[in-house]
Design an enzyme around this catalytic site. Structure first.
Site, mmCIF file in Angstrom:
data_model
loop_
_atom_site.group_PDB
_atom_site.id
_atom_site.type_symbol
_atom_site.label_atom_id
_atom_site.label_comp_id
_atom_site.label_asym_id
_atom_site.label_seq_id
_atom_site.Cartn_x
_atom_site.Cartn_y
_atom_site.Cartn_z
ATOM 1 N N SER B 11 1.322 1.914 5.108
ATOM 2 C CA SER B 11 -0.461 1.445 4.991
ATOM 3 C C SER B 11 -0.461 0.111 4.860
ATOM 4 O O SER B 11 -1.508 -0.449 5.280
ATOM 5 C CB SER B 11 -0.963 2.388 3.757
ATOM 6 N N ASP B 190 -5.033 -2.412 -6.094
ATOM 7 C CA ASP B 190 -4.727 -1.060 -6.383
ATOM 8 C C ASP B 190 -3.309 -0.820 -7.229
ATOM 9 O O ASP B 190 -2.945 0.205 -7.367
ATOM 10 C CB ASP B 190 -5.322 0.055 -5.529
ATOM 11 N N HIS B 193 -1.704 -1.779 -2.851
ATOM 12 C CA HIS B 193 -1.807 -2.489 -1.831
ATOM 13 C C HIS B 193 -2.282 -4.084 -1.841
ATOM 14 O O HIS B 193 -2.415 -4.318 -3.059
ATOM 15 C CB HIS B 193 -3.003 -1.426 -0.973
#
Lengths: 240, 240
Positions: B11, B190, B193
């Protein structure tokens, strides 16, 4: 093989991967479905573009094996430099209105080799002449802006006419942006190039036009299983 | 044909074209020299990656005509998901440390088919466990973070070892980020990320490593004449 969207244009395209840029936003939006390929050439007008068209897309024609390499869509975003006035410091970029129309026709016709590719024209944005005086990109002893909003509007109208004649969609950025009362400050950073808000407008309009042609996130296949679709109890099942 | 740089990862790669993202920054930096190709797969660990490697790069191997389609560089940025703890809610993504090392070896070895491609490994970033509790991505009745910074550090160390064993460069993001006293807030949004600042770190480190391999803006050919190199008195001369 992932589908591609080509972004073909001048500096407003070349700069579209800067922070908040419309190109980067497209790449982010389509992060698992489409490759967004940048072909922006700062300062270029349609006359110069016609000289390099074959070269820019040669690899796509040949290297990728012909039609398989054809993009699903291409944005064609030229006119801001053609619209430089012929008696100001940007004259070397100026292209007369009639030639601009003919050139844009020729550019669109070039992509007939890709019958499945959706072509999307974008008009020049509006011009804030006062800001252009504050941000000249060359020596400007005349003290006059090298572009006017009126001239840009004529090139935008010509672009729309070419789109209609060729039967391809067009984003009328010139008109769209001026619907915002504060367009000069909201959308333009130097009277010509786009702020992050201005980039947002282009991004949203492109997404909208692509969707009308069936090119939406929901309609396009995702490259490999999404995390949300992987069974936590048997993840490898998704990869058999 | 423009050279390509592939961004291959999870991600943190998939999201790298969001506002201020390191992928978009690379594409912007190389706007006239290199195509930056996004191959980010959110949530993926190295075990899943090994199942899809052939598929992800099949078009590059065949469609582009073999070696001609090989990228000049590829970033390989996996480990954050492997490092999920085996007894927390992210267990389905966990890969044991030894297997992670072996998998990463196999991934690097896969690219031996492209002998001219510069491979660049990137370690997992550090983890802010308190923030992970505030931003769980699944039901978390245990009330414990699914990742710890200590575990992430072990996977980072393993990644560095693989790089050394394979003789390829590595960005030790885990260590680099923790050199900033306020790394938790400055670089992580977070606890896992990246913020825009965190993205900036990755961008700068990648640029630095590419430069060490001769892949810098100054060293790479520009696609078509730059506006600054076009003679205003005879622009078409540049296009003959």
């Amino acid at each position: 093989m992932r589908p591609k969207i080509f972004l073909f244009g001048d500096s407003i395209t070349q700069d579209s991967f800067a922070e908040g840029g419309w190109g980067a936003s497209l790449a982010n939006h389509f992060s698992r479905t489409v490759d967004v390929v940048l072909r922006g050439y700062s300062g270029y007008n349609t006359r110069w573009v016609l000289k390099v068209l074959e070269k820019v897309f040669a690899a796509t024609q040949h290297g990728d094996g012909g039609i398989n390499g054809a993009p699903v869509a291409i944005t064609i975003f030229f006119g801001a430099n053609d619209a430089c006035l012929p008696d100001r410091y940007g004259a070397f970029q100026h292209v007369p209105l009639l030639e601009y129309k003919q050139n844009l026709h020729s550019i669109v016709s070039f992509f007939v080799q890709w019958p499945t590719t959706h072509i999307l024209l974008i008009t020049t944005p509006p011009i804030d002449e006062e800001a252009r005086l504050r941000y000249p990109y060359a020596y400007n002893p005349q003290g006059l802006p090298e572009r006017t909003n009126e001239a840009a509007g004529e090139y935008a109208t010509a672009c729309i006419a070419v789109a209609e004649e060729c039967g391809v969609p067009v984003i009328d950025l010139w008109t769209k942006m001026q619907q915002c009362p504060d367009w000069r400050k909201e959308y333009l950073c130097d009277g010509l190039h786009l702020t992050q808000s201005g980039n947002r407008v282009v991004f949203e309009e492109v997404i909208l036009k692509l969707r009308e042609k069936g090119l939406s996130l929901e309609a396009m296949p995702v490259d490999l299983p999404l995390l949300a679709d992987i069974d936590p109890n048997d993840p490898l099942k998704s990869f058999q």
